[in-house]
Motif scaffolding. Structure first.
Motif, mmCIF file in Angstrom:
data_model
loop_
_atom_site.group_PDB
_atom_site.id
_atom_site.type_symbol
_atom_site.label_atom_id
_atom_site.label_comp_id
_atom_site.label_asym_id
_atom_site.label_seq_id
_atom_site.Cartn_x
_atom_site.Cartn_y
_atom_site.Cartn_z
ATOM 1 N N LEU A 9 0.831 -1.200 0.000
ATOM 2 C CA LEU A 9 0.000 0.000 0.000
ATOM 3 C C LEU A 9 0.867 1.252 0.000
ATOM 4 O O LEU A 9 0.591 2.204 -0.741
ATOM 5 N N ALA A 10 1.932 1.265 0.788
ATOM 6 C CA ALA A 10 2.833 2.413 0.823
ATOM 7 C C ALA A 10 3.495 2.623 -0.537
ATOM 8 O O ALA A 10 3.638 3.756 -0.994
ATOM 9 N N LYS A 11 3.879 1.550 -1.195
ATOM 10 C CA LYS A 11 4.513 1.657 -2.516
ATOM 11 C C LYS A 11 3.537 2.236 -3.526
ATOM 12 O O LYS A 11 3.899 3.109 -4.320
ATOM 13 N N ASN A 12 2.292 1.785 -3.499
ATOM 14 C CA ASN A 12 1.286 2.320 -4.422
ATOM 15 C C ASN A 12 1.062 3.805 -4.194
ATOM 16 O O ASN A 12 0.937 4.573 -5.148
ATOM 17 N N GLN A 13 1.005 4.225 -2.942
ATOM 18 C CA GLN A 13 0.792 5.639 -2.636
ATOM 19 C C GLN A 13 1.968 6.485 -3.096
ATOM 20 O O GLN A 13 1.793 7.581 -3.622
ATOM 21 N N MET A 14 3.187 5.983 -2.901
ATOM 22 C CA MET A 14 4.358 6.747 -3.321
ATOM 23 C C MET A 14 4.482 6.782 -4.839
ATOM 24 O O MET A 14 4.913 7.780 -5.404
ATOM 25 N N GLU A 15 4.083 5.704 -5.514
ATOM 26 C CA GLU A 15 4.166 5.684 -6.976
ATOM 27 C C GLU A 15 3.178 6.651 -7.609
ATOM 28 O O GLU A 15 3.405 7.133 -8.715
ATOM 29 N N ARG A 16 2.109 6.989 -6.923
ATOM 30 C CA ARG A 16 1.178 7.997 -7.436
ATOM 31 C C ARG A 16 1.854 9.356 -7.555
ATOM 32 O O ARG A 16 1.522 10.144 -8.435
ATOM 33 N N ARG A 17 2.790 9.621 -6.659
ATOM 34 C CA ARG A 17 3.499 10.902 -6.694
ATOM 35 C C ARG A 17 4.545 10.948 -7.803
ATOM 36 O O ARG A 17 5.100 12.001 -8.085
ATOM 37 N N LEU A 18 4.833 9.808 -8.426
ATOM 38 C CA LEU A 18 5.848 9.743 -9.462
ATOM 39 C C LEU A 18 5.290 9.977 -10.864
ATOM 40 O O LEU A 18 6.055 10.106 -11.814
ATOM 41 N N ARG A 19 4.000 10.034 -11.014
ATOM 42 C CA ARG A 19 3.383 10.029 -12.342
ATOM 43 C C ARG A 19 3.813 11.196 -13.222
ATOM 44 O O ARG A 19 4.099 11.012 -14.383
ATOM 45 N N GLU A 20 3.865 12.392 -12.708
ATOM 46 C CA GLU A 20 4.177 13.552 -13.541
ATOM 47 C C GLU A 20 5.583 14.067 -13.273
ATOM 48 O O GLU A 20 5.825 15.268 -13.252
ATOM 49 N N ARG A 21 6.522 13.168 -13.093
ATOM 50 C CA ARG A 21 7.908 13.544 -12.823
ATOM 51 C C ARG A 21 8.739 13.393 -14.087
ATOM 52 O O ARG A 21 8.387 12.642 -14.996
#
Length: 80
Positions: A9-21
């Motif tokens: 769950l933590a990985k999924n939440q952090m990967e959401r922040r990576l989308r527009e990088r």
């Protein structure tokens, strides 16, 4: 299984922040580093990702990691 689910769950939440990088961003590397270690410090981030101290602090701020030490200096962050 609880720990596995929590980390997934933590990985999924952090990967959401990576989308527009940008493709050259160090943020994905920091996500993998945080997931592989229980605690990370500024010095560890600097050495592993080859960024400055301020860059490491900015990356930690973008991921919204929880500070585990409660100190102003020699801080360490992790996933709870």
């Amino acid at each position: 299984m609880k720990d596995h689910d929590r980390l997934a769950l933590a990985k999924n939440q952090m990967e959401r922040r990576l989308r527009e990088r940008r493709a050259s961003s160090k943020l994905p590397d920091l996500v993998e580093m945080v997931l592989s270690r229980p605690l990370v410090s500024t010095g560890m981030i600097q050495a592993t990702l080859k960024v400055s101290k301020q860059g490491a602090l900015n990356l930690v701020g973008e991921l919204h990691l929880r500070e585990m030490t409660g100190r102003g200096r020699f801080r360490a962050w992790g996933i709870v």
